[in-house]
Design an enzyme around this catalytic site. Structure first.
Site: not given
Ligand SMILES: Cc1cc2nc3c(=O)[nH]c(=O)nc-3n(C[C@H](O)[C@H](O)[C@H](O)COP(=O)(O)OP(=O)(O)OC[C@H]3O[C@@H](n4cnc5c(N)ncnc54)[C@H](O)[C@@H]3O)c2cc1C
Length: 469
Positions: A440, A179, A183, A115, A48, A445, A43, A51
């Site tokens: 608004h 995805y 992306e 390991a 993530c 909304e 990540c 990216k």
């Protein structure tokens, strides 16, 4: 048995492993943790975080164009890939240091090396040292899947290398329809690369709501991204030496000449050479370690969490699984990660945010399904002149009025859906949305003003439909 060196040994210093190590140590366990590449894991180092930084970079191109509609004259912008990659690398190095420092603060012992398992209670380090451990947690994540049988596959890259390319390619074929493929297609397209997405299926984003997978392809095509759907790669050939283009032959007979080919066709659990058989840990046919709901493997002293178990391969999920494991095993406070209503984003441009049941899933297991949908040009687009739109869709159980799913495409869809996920957990109804005062002017909304069942009501005569096998 020899005196144990550690109460817990964690293999893998990524999202899940680091969280588990820190929490177990906070419960008083003596913890060791090995990381063969860089602390922080996929990540932070090559997933993530970098990216999203590249996604931000890629969106400036449209921002500069939009700015003109608002009176700004920004001149002709230029872009320098090496500067972006260097800045990204500095940030990743900073985060890596924080991960290691947090482990040290928690009193865990760090082993920056590989390991492997020697047995149920023994771990071997790359340095040759053998440790006796009471419990082991496998948190080794996954690696990009490559089609090793494809002729010329050695010319292709995966997401790992895409983060460190020396130069921005002028053209790229991205193979995959998930995805990560979308992306990176958005990133490269935004930065000026000619992108072709090659995907064997007839639609992208399998398991996402069909409106999202249809709309993202439309939006990408409008940005100039090409799609070769229902296409397979037969071979890759490099023409004219190391710096020459790659020619991809498709099963349609089409040839695609590009500077780079990137595979994003899935990820494989990282278990190769880990010694699972030696220790007696079983895996499924996809190489994922088989665990129960408390992340216990087939060996009582060995646990596994995160992508290596291939449950729901997302960072927050790995973190929760690691935390739950540590509290349960070392904190005398058992709990399990909850996989209901997990929000998901695709940081494509336009962005996708999604949570809960898709229309297709809802129709399979509910007698009456109401679909509410809005599709509108954003306010920002009015002056900028861009064609930026937002699609919002609520999937509602027509019998109880409960909202089953929310699927958004457009600016900040990921941010919005994080909050909607909480609402879904608490059983929010369509009426709750209707009665909430809209804010608004905002895009959000529109979610409060989906007054009519704009799309359709899908009603089955047999309420048990879909529950049958
Ligand atoms: C390009 C990309 C983008 C992504 N974007 C997102 C996103 O936007 N949101 C999201 O939630 N998720 C995203 N993910 C998924 C996310 O990165 C993973 O779900 C998450 O990192 C899993 O955490 P983990 O702890 O299971 O494994 P990892 O983070 O992969 O950590 C495993 C670690 O174990 C180490 N290791 C492996 N074997 C050994 C060994 N034998 N000895 C020592 N160390 C070892 C590895 O070097 C690695 O550092 C993305 C992934 C990729 C590839």
């Amino acid at each position: 048995m020899a005196q144990e060196d550690f109460d817990l040994f964690v293999i893998g210093g990524g999202s899940g492993g680091v969280r588990a190590a820190r929490i177990a140590a906070s419960h008083g366990a003596r913890v060791g943790i090995a990381e063969e590449y860089r602390f922080g894991g996929t990540c932070v180092i090559r997933g993530c975080v970098p990216k999203k930084l590249l996604v931000y970079a890629s969106r400036f191109a449209a921002d500069f164009e939009d700015a003109a509609g608002y009176g700004w004259n920004v001149g002709k912008p230029t872009f320098d890939w090496p500067s972006l990659i260097a800045a990204k690398d500095r940030e990743i190095a900073r985060l890596e240091r924080i991960y290691a420092a947090n482990l040290q603060k928690a009193d865990a012992t760090l082993f920056p090396e590989r390991a492997t398992l020697l047995g149920p209670n023994q771990v071997k380090l790359a340095s040759g040292r053998i440790l006796n451990v009471a419990k082991t947690l496998i948190a080794t994540g996954g690696t990009p899947t490559l089609p090793h049988e494809l002729p010329g596959v050695e010319h292709a890259i995966s997401s790992n290398e895409a983060f460190d390319l020396k130069a921005l390619p002028r053209s790229i074929a991205i193979v995959g329809g998930g995805y990560i493929a979308l992306e990176f297609a958005g990133i490269f397209a935004g930065l000026g690369t000619q992108v072709t997405v090659v995907h064997r299926g007839d639609h992208v984003l399998r398991n996402f709501d069909s409106d999202l997978s249809r709309r993202i392809v439309e939006a990408y095509r409008a940005r100039g991204v090409r799609f070769e759907l229902e296409s397979l790669l037969l071979k890759l050939e490099r023409r004219g030496g190391a710096a020459g283009p790659i020619v991809a032959t498709l099963n349609s007979g089409n040839l695609l000449e590009v500077e780079q080919v990137m595979f994003a066709i899935g990820r494989t659990p990282n278990v190769a050479g880990l010694g699972l058989e030696r220790a007696g840990v079983t895996t499924d046919r996809n190489d994922a370690i088989i665990v129960d709901e408390l992340s216990r493997t087939s060996v009582p002293s060995i646990y596994a969490i995160g992508d290596v178990t291939n449950r729901l391969n997302l960072t927050p999920v790995a973190i929760r699984e690691g935390h739950a494991f540590a509290d349960t095993v070392f904190g005398e406070a058992p709990w399990q990660a909850d996989y209901e209503h997990v929000p998901k984003a695709v940081f494509s441009t336009p962005e996708i945010g999604t949570v809960g049941l898709t229309e297709e899933d809802a129709v399979r297991c509910h007698a009456v399904v109401d679909i509410y949908r809005a599709d509108f040009r954003t306010l920002k687009a009015t002056l900028s002149g861009s064609n930026e739109r937002m699609m919002m869709k609520l999937v509602v159980d027509g019998s109880s009025d409960r909202v089953l799913g929310a699927h958004l495409l457009g600016p900040d869809a990921g941010e919005l859906v994080q909050v909607i996920a909480t609402l879904l957990r608490t059983g929010v109804t369509k009426r709750d949305f209707d009665q909430t005062m809209p804010l608004h002017p905002s895009s959000a909304e529109e979610l409060m003003t989906l007054r009519t069942r704009s799309a359709r009501r899908i009603q089955h005569h047999d309420p048990l439909r879909g529950l049958m096998p």
